[in-house]
Design an enzyme around this catalytic site. Structure first.
Site, PDB file in Angstrom:
ATOM      1  N   SER A 141      67.750-134.783   7.193  1.00  0.00           N
ATOM      2  CA  SER A 141      68.920-134.272   7.900  1.00  0.00           C
ATOM      3  C   SER A 141      70.097-134.325   6.941  1.00  0.00           C
ATOM      4  CB  SER A 141      69.219-135.140   9.131  1.00  0.00           C
ATOM      5  OG  SER A 141      70.501-134.859   9.664  1.00  0.00           O
ATOM      6  N   TYR A 154      70.126-143.149  13.448  1.00  0.00           N
ATOM      7  CA  TYR A 154      69.787-141.837  12.874  1.00  0.00           C
ATOM      8  C   TYR A 154      70.252-141.764  11.427  1.00  0.00           C
ATOM      9  CZ  TYR A 154      68.962-136.783  12.894  1.00  0.00           C
ATOM     10  OH  TYR A 154      68.491-135.509  12.628  1.00  0.00           O
ATOM     11  N   LYS A 158      67.512-141.588   8.398  1.00  0.00           N
ATOM     12  CA  LYS A 158      67.464-140.324   7.658  1.00  0.00           C
ATOM     13  C   LYS A 158      67.828-140.522   6.184  1.00  0.00           C
ATOM     14  CE  LYS A 158      65.952-137.551  10.840  1.00  0.00           C
ATOM     15  NZ  LYS A 158      64.617-136.917  10.696  1.00  0.00           N
TER      16      LYS A 158
END
Length: 269
Positions: A141, A154, A158
């Site tokens: 991401s 997250y 990531k």
């Protein structure tokens, strides 16, 4: 790398980016095993793709973070289509918002967003080295290059996905194992509204931080960029061109970049 006639596995492929990548692979002549934990959605996607690409696509529900399930996926793809040439580690989860995230939320994010990639590489790379080639594509991401306002789990997981892809490329890239890392911002998928786990203000903040930073792309448009990068054997896949500029600003003046991100966060709240 020529996609045509390759055998590929795509995780997290019941919908979104994974299903789009599978579709584009099939259109280019690949044979594809798609997988997801959501058996019902996966079955529907398999039926849709089979209607157009009969004999070239198969679906198998599995947990991409499970080593035993990954072995089963590789064995199934090999028996149905032949040795696996390409693996798209696309399955991902959002996770907890910040310091309130539970240990279970941290564990899930790290297992799915990082360790799933590690386990797949463990199983595939030795055979690829013997055969003289293979391709590993990691869906990370832009949050893995920058940060994700509204979700610590997250962001960290990531970053881990990007770091592992870089390590894989450095360690095996000159021995026939090609690696690409996909780092989009907003894509029109269920993940976009699931960045914050609580569904409340923090989750909404995470979503607005992404949608306010750039265009929200269609999954098939992202898949087009993935196919192009794979054929060019290019490591970093940035469907949103502005991410490269954001990354340049971060690297050139980290403190200034953090101050700018703080201003952006305050504007969202």
């Amino acid at each position: 790398m020529q996609v045509g006639n390759a055998v590929a596995i795509v995780t997290g492929a019941a919908g979104g980016i994974g299903a789009a990548i599978a579709q584009r692979l099939l259109e280019h002549g690949a044979r594809v095993l798609i997988t997801d934990r959501d058996a019902d959605r996966l079955a529907a996607t398999t039926r849709r793709l089979t209607a157009e690409f009969s004999g070239a696509v198969s679906g198998l529900a599995a947990d991409a973070a499970s080593e035993s399930d990954l072995r089963k996926l590789i064995d199934t793809a090999t028996s149905e289509f032949g040795p696996v040439d390409m693996f798209f580690a696309n399955a991902g989860v959002g996770g907890g918002p910040g310091l309130d995230a539970t240990d279970a939320q941290w564990e899930q994010a790290l297992q799915v967003n990082v360790m799933a990639h590690v386990r797949a590489a463990r199983l595939l790379v030795p055979d690829w080295l013997e055969r003289g080639g293979g391709y590993f594509v990691s869906t990370a991401s832009a949050a893995g290059l920058l940060t994700q306002i509204g979700s610590a789990t997250y962001t960290v997981s990531k970053h881990g996905a990007v770091g592992f892809a870089e390590w894989l490329a450095v360690t095996y890239g000159d021995r026939g194992v090609r690696v690409s890392c996909l780092c989009p911002m907003g894509v029109d998928t269920a993940m976009l509204t699931g960045l914050g786990a609580d569904g409340g203000p923090v989750g909404d903040l995470a979503t607005r931080a992404v949608t306010g930073a750039g265009a929200v792309l269609r999954p098939l448009d992202v898949a087009d960029r993935v196919i192009e990068a794979v054929e060019d054997e290019r490591f970093l896949i940035l469907p949103h061109a502005e991410v490269r500029e954001f990354l340049h600003r971060k690297v050139s003046d980290h403190d200034r970049w953090i101050a700018g991100m703080q201003r952006y966060r305050r504007s969202l709240t």
